[in-house]
Scaffold this active site. Sequence first.
Site, PDB file in Angstrom:
ATOM      1  N   THR A   1     -18.963  -8.944  25.694  1.00  0.00           N
ATOM      2  CA  THR A   1     -17.859  -9.071  24.737  1.00  0.00           C
ATOM      3  C   THR A   1     -16.658  -8.196  25.098  1.00  0.00           C
ATOM      4  O   THR A   1     -15.554  -8.455  24.645  1.00  0.00           O
ATOM      5  CB  THR A   1     -18.337  -8.693  23.316  1.00  0.00           C
ATOM      6  OG1 THR A   1     -18.835  -7.354  23.343  1.00  0.00           O
ATOM      7  CG2 THR A   1     -19.399  -9.648  22.823  1.00  0.00           C
ATOM      8  N   ASP A   2     -16.879  -7.164  25.939  1.00  0.00           N
ATOM      9  CA  ASP A   2     -15.782  -6.209  26.179  1.00  0.00           C
ATOM     10  C   ASP A   2     -14.546  -6.864  26.797  1.00  0.00           C
ATOM     11  O   ASP A   2     -13.416  -6.530  26.432  1.00  0.00           O
ATOM     12  CB  ASP A   2     -16.260  -5.067  27.096  1.00  0.00           C
ATOM     13  CG  ASP A   2     -17.156  -4.085  26.348  1.00  0.00           C
ATOM     14  OD1 ASP A   2     -17.249  -4.180  25.109  1.00  0.00           O
ATOM     15  OD2 ASP A   2     -17.757  -3.222  27.005  1.00  0.00           O
TER      16      ASP A   2
ATOM     17  N   LYS B   1     -11.376  -8.622  20.590  1.00  0.00           N
ATOM     18  CA  LYS B   1     -12.463  -7.783  20.069  1.00  0.00           C
ATOM     19  C   LYS B   1     -11.839  -6.693  19.210  1.00  0.00           C
ATOM     20  O   LYS B   1     -10.926  -5.989  19.655  1.00  0.00           O
ATOM     21  CB  LYS B   1     -13.260  -7.174  21.229  1.00  0.00           C
ATOM     22  CG  LYS B   1     -14.518  -6.458  20.783  1.00  0.00           C
ATOM     23  CD  LYS B   1     -15.389  -6.050  21.964  1.00  0.00           C
ATOM     24  CE  LYS B   1     -16.648  -5.353  21.469  1.00  0.00           C
ATOM     25  NZ  LYS B   1     -17.531  -4.964  22.582  1.00  0.00           N
TER      26      LYS B   1
ATOM     27  N   THR C   1     -24.182  -8.084  26.911  1.00  0.00           N
ATOM     28  CA  THR C   1     -25.216  -7.718  25.936  1.00  0.00           C
ATOM     29  C   THR C   1     -26.071  -8.907  25.533  1.00  0.00           C
ATOM     30  O   THR C   1     -27.235  -8.749  25.167  1.00  0.00           O
ATOM     31  CB  THR C   1     -24.541  -7.086  24.701  1.00  0.00           C
ATOM     32  OG1 THR C   1     -23.855  -5.921  25.136  1.00  0.00           O
ATOM     33  CG2 THR C   1     -25.532  -6.692  23.634  1.00  0.00           C
TER      34      THR C   1
ATOM     35  N   TYR D   1     -28.667   0.758  25.921  1.00  0.00           N
ATOM     36  CA  TYR D   1     -29.360  -0.410  26.467  1.00  0.00           C
ATOM     37  C   TYR D   1     -28.626  -0.816  27.738  1.00  0.00           C
ATOM     38  O   TYR D   1     -27.526  -0.343  28.019  1.00  0.00           O
ATOM     39  CB  TYR D   1     -29.354  -1.569  25.456  1.00  0.00           C
ATOM     40  CG  TYR D   1     -27.971  -2.113  25.175  1.00  0.00           C
ATOM     41  CD1 TYR D   1     -27.168  -1.539  24.216  1.00  0.00           C
ATOM     42  CD2 TYR D   1     -27.454  -3.187  25.906  1.00  0.00           C
ATOM     43  CE1 TYR D   1     -25.883  -2.008  23.977  1.00  0.00           C
ATOM     44  CE2 TYR D   1     -26.179  -3.663  25.672  1.00  0.00           C
ATOM     45  CZ  TYR D   1     -25.397  -3.065  24.708  1.00  0.00           C
ATOM     46  OH  TYR D   1     -24.137  -3.519  24.486  1.00  0.00           O
TER      47      TYR D   1
ATOM     48  N   GLU E   1      17.917  -5.200  21.339  1.00  0.00           N
ATOM     49  CA  GLU E   1      17.799  -4.399  22.566  1.00  0.00           C
ATOM     50  C   GLU E   1      17.147  -5.187  23.703  1.00  0.00           C
ATOM     51  O   GLU E   1      17.379  -4.912  24.887  1.00  0.00           O
ATOM     52  CB  GLU E   1      17.006  -3.118  22.269  1.00  0.00           C
ATOM     53  CG  GLU E   1      17.001  -2.143  23.440  1.00  0.00           C
ATOM     54  CD  GLU E   1      16.242  -0.833  23.136  1.00  0.00           C
ATOM     55  OE1 GLU E   1      15.908  -0.582  21.961  1.00  0.00           O
ATOM     56  OE2 GLU E   1      15.998  -0.089  24.099  1.00  0.00           O
TER      57      GLU E   1
END
Length: 331
Positions: free
Chosen positions: A98-99, A171, A19, A32, A289
């Site tokens: 950013t993802d 994020k 972006t 966009y 465990e």
Amino acid sequence: MNNADIRSPHIKVFATGGTIAGVAGSATRRDYRPGQIGIDDFLGELAAMGIETALIGSQFANIGSEDIGPALWAQLHQATTDALADDACRGIIITHGTDTAEETAFLLDQTVSADKPVVIVGAMRPADAVGSDGLRNFANAVRVADDPDAAGRGVLLVMSDRIFAARDARKAHTEMTDAFKGFPRGPVGHVTPTSLEWFGPAWRAGEGARYRFFEDMPKVSILYAYAGMPADNVAHALDGGTAGIVLAGFGHGNAPRGIRDALADAVKQGVLVVRSSRVDEGLVDREPEDDDAGFIAARALGPARARILLQLLLANGITDPARAQEEFSRR
Ligand code: SIN
């Protein structure tokens, strides 16, 4: 546009898209396209704003970060390693969507030395949006990459006037400009185009790369827990030569009984299993465990970073769960 000679002191900028390089075509359009503006045009805009730091840009890709993976990581790793060895290079900035910035930042953090600033920067709003955050984030990233005190802190992520360590950053919002959070540490510094403040000394000074980088790493799946999840989800996750599974579990890394039993069986077959949490914040610590089943606790790492670390451990020959646990517990 490069405003520097490669032999004079400069900062290298590796552009990948996202972006920060995106445009909508209209300030009122909701959708966009990321990855539209080339690095030369982007750096030209900075120069017009009076930022005179010597920058040398290279375009590695111009894509949305959902499509970033091992092939581009290999190029970025090589270029970053070369830049770290280049006496004229003072620091490195990587522009990124950013993802998946969290994954790229953490992978590089673990596989390059902490000798010079390496900064990842993105934006939440495209360049032509009202209140676009890209140029400000980038100007902040230049300030961080140009500061010798940024060295020894591993790879850093700069967004919304905050500096996060790659080990902590994730994020945490789909739209807001302050989309990133840090856990267990919040921001490690604060930056604006005119100021920079670190919240403490460098913690990785003099540290080399922790693990060797491999483009081709063992397959590790993330298994997302949900109420009523049937045990055969583990068999599906193991299809196709999976060497490790990261459970994105409930709360403290929990899952239904059938899933836990199937994961314990997978450990007996030599698969490494890490328990992390689908919850946004909090540690996943060892429980009794884990000793019985041979599980590893992800500690502060969320599923995406836990997956990268497990891949690195497997690729670097660390397959004993107790040894792997030490690496997950390392800060
Ligand atoms: C992307 O990750 O490429 C799109 C989203 C963003 O950059 O914020």
